[in-house]
Design an enzyme around this catalytic site. Structure first.
Site, short mmCIF file in Angstrom:
data_model
loop_
_atom_site.label_atom_id
_atom_site.label_comp_id
_atom_site.label_asym_id
_atom_site.label_seq_id
_atom_site.Cartn_x
_atom_site.Cartn_y
_atom_site.Cartn_z
N ASP A 13 0.78 -1.12 -0.11
CA ASP A 13 -0.02 -0.02 -0.06
C ASP A 13 0.99 1.23 -0.04
O ASP A 13 2.17 0.98 0.29
CB ASP A 13 -0.96 -0.09 1.34
CG ASP A 13 -1.94 1.09 1.25
OD1 ASP A 13 -2.66 1.17 0.38
OD2 ASP A 13 -1.75 1.98 2.15
N TYR A 45 -0.37 8.55 -2.67
CA TYR A 45 -0.27 8.06 -4.24
C TYR A 45 -1.71 8.74 -5.03
O TYR A 45 -1.52 9.01 -6.04
CB TYR A 45 -0.48 6.56 -4.30
CG TYR A 45 0.64 5.76 -4.27
CD1 TYR A 45 2.01 6.15 -3.64
CD2 TYR A 45 0.71 4.36 -4.59
CE1 TYR A 45 2.93 5.35 -3.51
CE2 TYR A 45 1.74 3.34 -4.64
CZ TYR A 45 2.80 4.18 -3.80
OH TYR A 45 4.19 3.24 -3.70
N GLY A 46 -2.67 9.18 -4.25
CA GLY A 46 -3.67 9.49 -4.70
C GLY A 46 -3.68 11.01 -5.48
O GLY A 46 -4.75 11.13 -6.15
N ASN A 77 -6.01 0.91 -3.40
CA ASN A 77 -6.89 1.00 -4.72
C ASN A 77 -6.25 2.21 -5.75
O ASN A 77 -6.50 1.60 -7.01
CB ASN A 77 -8.12 1.66 -3.85
CG ASN A 77 -8.97 0.86 -3.29
OD1 ASN A 77 -9.78 0.41 -3.59
ND2 ASN A 77 -8.57 0.62 -2.14
N THR A 78 -5.58 2.80 -5.43
CA THR A 78 -4.84 3.97 -6.34
C THR A 78 -3.90 3.11 -7.25
O THR A 78 -3.94 3.18 -8.33
CB THR A 78 -4.20 4.93 -5.53
OG1 THR A 78 -5.04 5.54 -4.79
CG2 THR A 78 -3.82 6.25 -6.41
N GLU A 153 -4.66 9.20 8.44
CA GLU A 153 -3.27 9.13 8.90
C GLU A 153 -3.41 9.66 10.30
O GLU A 153 -2.48 9.16 11.05
CB GLU A 153 -2.55 9.72 7.93
CG GLU A 153 -2.22 9.11 6.69
CD GLU A 153 -1.23 7.95 6.65
OE1 GLU A 153 -0.19 8.23 7.31
OE2 GLU A 153 -1.50 7.20 5.83
N CYS A 185 -10.54 3.03 -0.96
CA CYS A 185 -9.27 3.44 -0.52
C CYS A 185 -9.10 2.74 0.71
O CYS A 185 -9.83 2.68 1.50
CB CYS A 185 -9.18 4.70 -0.38
SG CYS A 185 -7.70 5.62 0.22
N THR A 186 -7.97 2.20 0.85
CA THR A 186 -7.52 1.49 2.02
C THR A 186 -7.73 2.38 3.35
O THR A 186 -7.87 1.69 4.35
CB THR A 186 -6.20 0.81 1.97
OG1 THR A 186 -5.19 1.89 1.72
CG2 THR A 186 -6.05 -0.14 0.99
N HIS A 187 -7.46 3.35 3.17
CA HIS A 187 -7.72 4.49 4.38
C HIS A 187 -9.01 4.49 5.13
O HIS A 187 -9.31 4.80 6.27
CB HIS A 187 -6.95 5.71 4.15
CG HIS A 187 -5.70 5.90 4.05
ND1 HIS A 187 -4.83 5.30 3.04
CD2 HIS A 187 -4.69 6.36 4.96
CE1 HIS A 187 -3.63 5.55 3.38
NE2 HIS A 187 -3.37 6.37 4.29
N1 DGL Z 1 -4.02 3.73 0.14
C1 DGL Z 1 -4.36 4.38 -0.88
C2 DGL Z 1 -5.63 3.81 -1.53
O1 DGL Z 1 -6.19 2.72 -1.42
C3 DGL Z 1 -4.89 6.07 -0.77
C4 DGL Z 1 -3.59 6.78 0.05
C5 DGL Z 1 -2.66 7.68 -1.02
O2 DGL Z 1 -3.30 8.60 -1.55
O3 DGL Z 1 -1.64 7.27 -1.12
O4 DGL Z 1 -6.06 4.21 -2.70
#
Ligand code: DGL
Length: 268
Positions: A13, A45-46, A77-78, A153, A185-187
């Site tokens: 992730d 990453y998003g 997910n991203t 976070e 999104c995992t968050h």
């Molecule tokens: N972990 C990312 C997701 O599942 C989102 C966090 C990020 O923007 O890095 O999409």
């Protein structure tokens, strides 16, 4: 005869969020060992371009492959929107888009599905395309929620500030009478209490962890993946690309009751 393979499963992730997926997998498969990589040095990453997200994801995949894992789960997910589902050099590679879409359709009563995600995920239309590929009658409504990642976070679940922001992002989506909502999104599962407070009990929430666990179980049964036959204690190792005391503190909170055996910082 059941196929056996005691090598760990790699999970990656962009940061802390994928621990919600790791927890689900590790609790569901208590004999399996896991190597988790959180690319905390390059999070988020998003907000990055498709090209950069793909490049980072490929580096993460190569890194985990070198550690001799038996499969890789792209929990993010991203990242999942940019890496095809096909096997990688003979290694089973899972992303969370198909599992999440399939699960959403299976729990949805009226095929009116909402999708929340980072800007990159929503712009990619990966969920919308997959849902429509699986069921052309589905109606999909999506919403980018860029402020959710920093709130997660920070560990601000059920905080009044979070509740207001959740309400602000979701109010338009709720006008479409959705019956199911993909937390893409995992968050976002970290903010589940705040999200559920706004959606109420009639909307099914689908998260990546449950969805991918279901897929892995299917592949264990069908023999695409070998189960661990180790009699020894399984290992759960957490690696990050940057060191942070806050990460470790949050990780311990998210993973509870699961215990990690080791935390370490790695260089990709
Ligand atoms: N972990 C990312 C997701 O599942 C989102 C966090 C990020 O923007 O890095 O999409």
């Amino acid at each position: 005869m059941t196929k056996q393979d005691s090598r760990p499963i790699g999970v990656f992730d962009s940061g802390i969020g994928g621990l919600t997926v790791l927890k689900e997998l590790a609790l569901q498969f208590p004999k399996e060992s896991f190597l988790y990589l959180g690319d905390t040095a390059r999070l988020p990453y998003g907000s990055k371009s498709a090209h950069t997200i793909r490049k980072y994801s490929e580096q993460n995949i190569h890194f985990l492959k070198r550690l001799n894992v038996k499969a890789i789960v792209i929990a993010c997910n991203t990242a999942s929107t940019q890496v095809p589902e096909a096997d990688f050099e003979g290694l089973p590679l899972y992303n969370v888009i198909s599992p999440g879409s399939e699960r959403a359709l299976s729990v949805s009563s009226g095929k009116r599905i909402g999708v929340l995600g980072t800007r990159a995920t929503i712009n990619s239309k990966a969920y919308t395309n997959k849902l429509l590929e699986l069921d052309k009658d589905a109606q999909v409504f999506d919403q980018a929620c860029p402020l959710f990642v920093p709130l997660a976070e920070e560990g601000w679940d059920s905080d009044p500030v979070t509740n207001i922001i959740v309400f602000r992002y979701l109010s338009q989506l709720l006008q479409h009478s959705i019956d199911t909502l993909i937390l893409g999104c995992t968050h976002y599962p970290i903010l589940k209490n705040s999200i559920a407070r706004v959606t109420g009990s009639t909307i099914e929430l689908v998260d990546s962890g449950e969805a991918i666990a279901h897929w892995l179980e299917r592949d264990f049964i069908q023999g695409r993946l070998g189960r661990s036959d180790s009699k020894e204690h399984r290992h759960v190792q957490i690696m990050t690309t940057d060191s942070s005391a806050h990460f470790t503190e949050m990780a311990l909170r998210i993973l509870k009751p699961l215990k990690a055996d080791e935390f370490k910082v790695v260089d990709l």
